[in-house]
Scaffold this motif. Structure first.
Motif, short mmCIF file in Angstrom:
data_model
loop_
_atom_site.label_atom_id
_atom_site.label_comp_id
_atom_site.label_asym_id
_atom_site.label_seq_id
_atom_site.Cartn_x
_atom_site.Cartn_y
_atom_site.Cartn_z
N LEU A 164 43.51 34.41 -14.63
CA LEU A 164 43.83 33.19 -15.39
C LEU A 164 43.16 31.97 -14.79
O LEU A 164 42.69 31.10 -15.52
N ALA A 165 43.10 31.89 -13.47
CA ALA A 165 42.49 30.73 -12.81
C ALA A 165 41.01 30.63 -13.14
O ALA A 165 40.48 29.53 -13.30
N LYS A 166 40.34 31.76 -13.24
CA LYS A 166 38.91 31.75 -13.61
C LYS A 166 38.72 31.24 -15.03
O LYS A 166 37.78 30.52 -15.32
N GLU A 167 39.65 31.61 -15.90
CA GLU A 167 39.55 31.24 -17.31
C GLU A 167 40.04 29.82 -17.59
O GLU A 167 39.41 29.06 -18.32
N LYS A 168 41.15 29.43 -16.99
CA LYS A 168 41.82 28.16 -17.33
C LYS A 168 41.51 27.00 -16.40
O LYS A 168 41.81 25.86 -16.73
N GLU A 169 40.98 27.27 -15.20
CA GLU A 169 40.64 26.24 -14.22
C GLU A 169 41.80 25.27 -13.98
O GLU A 169 41.71 24.08 -14.29
N PRO A 170 42.89 25.76 -13.39
CA PRO A 170 44.06 24.90 -13.18
C PRO A 170 43.81 23.78 -12.17
O PRO A 170 43.03 23.95 -11.24
N GLN A 171 44.49 22.67 -12.42
CA GLN A 171 44.44 21.56 -11.47
C GLN A 171 45.61 21.62 -10.50
O GLN A 171 45.57 21.05 -9.43
N VAL A 172 46.67 22.34 -10.91
CA VAL A 172 47.85 22.52 -10.08
C VAL A 172 48.28 23.97 -10.18
O VAL A 172 48.25 24.56 -11.28
N ALA A 173 48.69 24.55 -9.06
CA ALA A 173 49.23 25.91 -9.05
C ALA A 173 50.54 25.92 -8.27
O ALA A 173 50.60 25.41 -7.14
N LEU A 174 51.57 26.47 -8.88
CA LEU A 174 52.87 26.64 -8.23
C LEU A 174 52.98 28.11 -7.89
O LEU A 174 52.99 28.96 -8.78
N LEU A 175 53.04 28.43 -6.59
CA LEU A 175 52.93 29.81 -6.15
C LEU A 175 54.20 30.33 -5.48
O LEU A 175 54.77 29.65 -4.63
N ASP A 176 54.57 31.56 -5.83
CA ASP A 176 55.60 32.30 -5.11
C ASP A 176 54.92 32.85 -3.85
O ASP A 176 53.74 33.22 -3.88
N LEU A 177 55.62 32.90 -2.75
CA LEU A 177 55.02 33.39 -1.51
C LEU A 177 55.00 34.91 -1.42
O LEU A 177 54.15 35.48 -0.72
N LYS A 178 55.91 35.58 -2.13
CA LYS A 178 55.97 37.05 -2.09
C LYS A 178 55.73 37.59 -3.49
O LYS A 178 56.58 37.48 -4.37
#
Length: 87
Positions: free
Chosen positions: A51-65
């Protein structure tokens, strides 16, 4: 998982939510989309990178696990793809 957005309300940002808890993702996406952001979600590191390659996000909210790896490794990979992304 909700992976759509409402383009007519898009603010100046694409947000990627990465969490393997579908309910958590859906709740965050509902809020972000209602606020007018172009928001997408992924449940794994691999899906997030696609998705990041396709959508080029400016913000990412990530789970650690995540099921296929740690969110900290994904953070490094996202920053390599999109150095301006806030994670």
């Amino acid at each position: 998982m909700n992976t759509g957005s409402r383009p007519e309300m898009t603010k100046t940002g694409v947000i990627l939510v990465v969490d393997d808890d579908d309910a958590h993702c859906d709740s965050l996406l509902d809020i972000l989309i209602d606020e007018g952001y172009d928001a997408f979600s992924a449940g794994t590191c691999a899906a997030a990178l696609r998705l990041a390659k396709e959508k080029e996000p400016q913000v990412a909210l990530l789970d650690l696990k995540l099921p296929d790896g740690p969110g900290t490794k994904l953070l490094s990979q996202l920053k390599e793809l999109h150095p301006q992304c806030i994670c």
